[in-house]
Design an enzyme around this catalytic site. Structure first.
Site, PDB file in Angstrom:
ATOM      1  N   SER A   1       0.760  -1.056  -0.199  1.00  0.00           N
ATOM      2  CA  SER A   1      -0.065  -0.071   0.066  1.00  0.00           C
ATOM      3  C   SER A   1       0.746   1.407  -0.080  1.00  0.00           C
ATOM      4  O   SER A   1       1.692   1.545  -0.771  1.00  0.00           O
ATOM      5  CB  SER A   1      -1.079  -0.029   1.142  1.00  0.00           C
ATOM      6  OG  SER A   1      -1.940   0.908   1.380  1.00  0.00           O
TER       7      SER A   1
ATOM      8  N   ASP B   1      -9.825  -4.095  -5.461  1.00  0.00           N
ATOM      9  CA  ASP B   1      -9.194  -3.496  -4.258  1.00  0.00           C
ATOM     10  C   ASP B   1     -10.095  -2.285  -3.784  1.00  0.00           C
ATOM     11  O   ASP B   1     -10.409  -1.644  -4.627  1.00  0.00           O
ATOM     12  CB  ASP B   1      -7.817  -2.762  -4.820  1.00  0.00           C
ATOM     13  CG  ASP B   1      -6.913  -2.269  -3.562  1.00  0.00           C
ATOM     14  OD1 ASP B   1      -7.339  -1.507  -3.069  1.00  0.00           O
ATOM     15  OD2 ASP B   1      -5.771  -2.702  -3.472  1.00  0.00           O
TER      16      ASP B   1
ATOM     17  N   HIS C   1      -8.273  -4.916  -0.638  1.00  0.00           N
ATOM     18  CA  HIS C   1      -7.050  -4.409  -0.179  1.00  0.00           C
ATOM     19  C   HIS C   1      -6.475  -5.075   0.975  1.00  0.00           C
ATOM     20  O   HIS C   1      -5.296  -5.576   0.977  1.00  0.00           O
ATOM     21  CB  HIS C   1      -7.233  -2.906   0.080  1.00  0.00           C
ATOM     22  CG  HIS C   1      -5.915  -2.142   0.297  1.00  0.00           C
ATOM     23  ND1 HIS C   1      -5.090  -1.847  -0.653  1.00  0.00           N
ATOM     24  CD2 HIS C   1      -5.339  -1.457   1.269  1.00  0.00           C
ATOM     25  CE1 HIS C   1      -3.997  -1.083  -0.497  1.00  0.00           C
ATOM     26  NE2 HIS C   1      -4.086  -1.059   0.917  1.00  0.00           N
TER      27      HIS C   1
END
Length: 301
Positions: A95, A211, A266
């Site tokens: 991330s 995501d 995610h």
């Protein structure tokens, strides 16, 4: 063939070398080193003897500190690791951590990093009311640029890579991080940073359409919106065509691997073990490389 995403990440990190080099993991926004323990355990179990390092830096709300400050902190850690592992190591960054790692690789001339694996990272920027943004600025996608593109907003990491496609001029002028890192604006260290970044052997980009944080999700493979919110793929982006920081050079070298996997949220990349039958990386973007598919074909669980 049954497999796991963690096995994919591991093979992406170590599959291009003869031995198992150390792997350094970097967490994302609102995360900490403990959040990567599952991945660390899996790597060590799957490849006994592999050294896995997870720096305990900028945890939780500390991850909201300005990106340049985080890059400075992680840069010091990477310098120490270069001395500890003189034969090099791999960076696997999740991330926001992917942008932190990009900054470190650009600034350090002797970083000793072989493969850089960016896992679900907003590499081309972020624009959307995803969870992490909502925690700071609820329901203000359209007006976030007013907060982010000023000196106060630039003290918050998320604002450092907030890229409003409708206000690109303001982004280029007021954002002190991403346009500089991308080479979208000229600065005296631009050539040196490009040279430093190109020291890596491989760039592995991993993401997917499920995501629910990275917006657009294609940012994880350097795609991003145009002013009409149509996604422009990596190879049609100006930063690629002008080779502002080395992306095109890496691609021409054959050293970019892309992997796009569906149905992975995610948090799912690191918080749970995702098992599925795959014999190749789905070609959702049309840009998945043979190298990434080869990695997947050689994973077994």
């Amino acid at each position: 063939m049954r497999t796991s995403l963690l096995a994919l990440l591991l093979l992406a990190a170590v599959g291009y070398t003869c031995g198992y080099k150390p792997v350094v993991l970097v967490h994302g926004a609102f995360g900490d080193n403990k959040g990567l323990n599952r991945m660390k355990r899996f790597i060590k179990r799957e490849h006994p003897g592999t050294k896995v390092v997870v720096p305990n830096l900028f945890s939780n709300r500390g991850s909201m500190m300005p990106m340049w400050r985080q890059i400075q902190g992680y840069g010091l850690a990477v310098k120490k690791l270069a001395k500890k592992f003189p034969n090099g190591f791999h960076l696997l960054c999740f991330s926001q951590g992917g942008l932190v790692c990009r900054g470190v690789l650009s600034l350090l001339p002797k970083h000793k990093v072989h493969n850089f694996i960016a896992l679900a990272s907003p590499l081309a920027g972020q624009f959307g009311e995803a969870f992490n943004v909502q925690r700071l600025f609820p329901n203000i996608e359209g007006d976030a640029y007013k907060i982010c593109y000023n000196p106060v907003g630039q003290q918050v990491s998320i604002c450092n890579y907030w890229k409003d496609p409708r206000h690109i001029r303001r982004y280029l002028k007021k954002n002190t991080f991403l346009p500089v890192l991308n080479g979208e604006v000229n600065h005296k260290r631009k050539k040196a940073w490009k040279k430093n970044f190109l020291r890596i052997k491989k760039l592995v980009l991993i993401g997917g359409p499920a995501d629910d944080v990275i917006t657009p999700w294609q940012s994880s493979i350097f795609g991003f919106y145009d002013k009409n919110k149509n996604v422009v793929p990596m190879r049609k982006q100006k930063i690629y065509k002008k080779d502002t920081f080395g992306l095109k050079t890496l691609d021409k070298r054959g050293d970019i691997e892309e992997c796009i996997l569906p149905k992975v949220t995610h948090g799912g990349w690191i918080n749970r073990r995702v098992r599925r039958n795959i014999s190749g990386c789905p070609e959702g973007s049309g840009e998945t490389s043979l190298g990434a598919r080869k990695v997947l074909r050689n994973i077994s669980d």
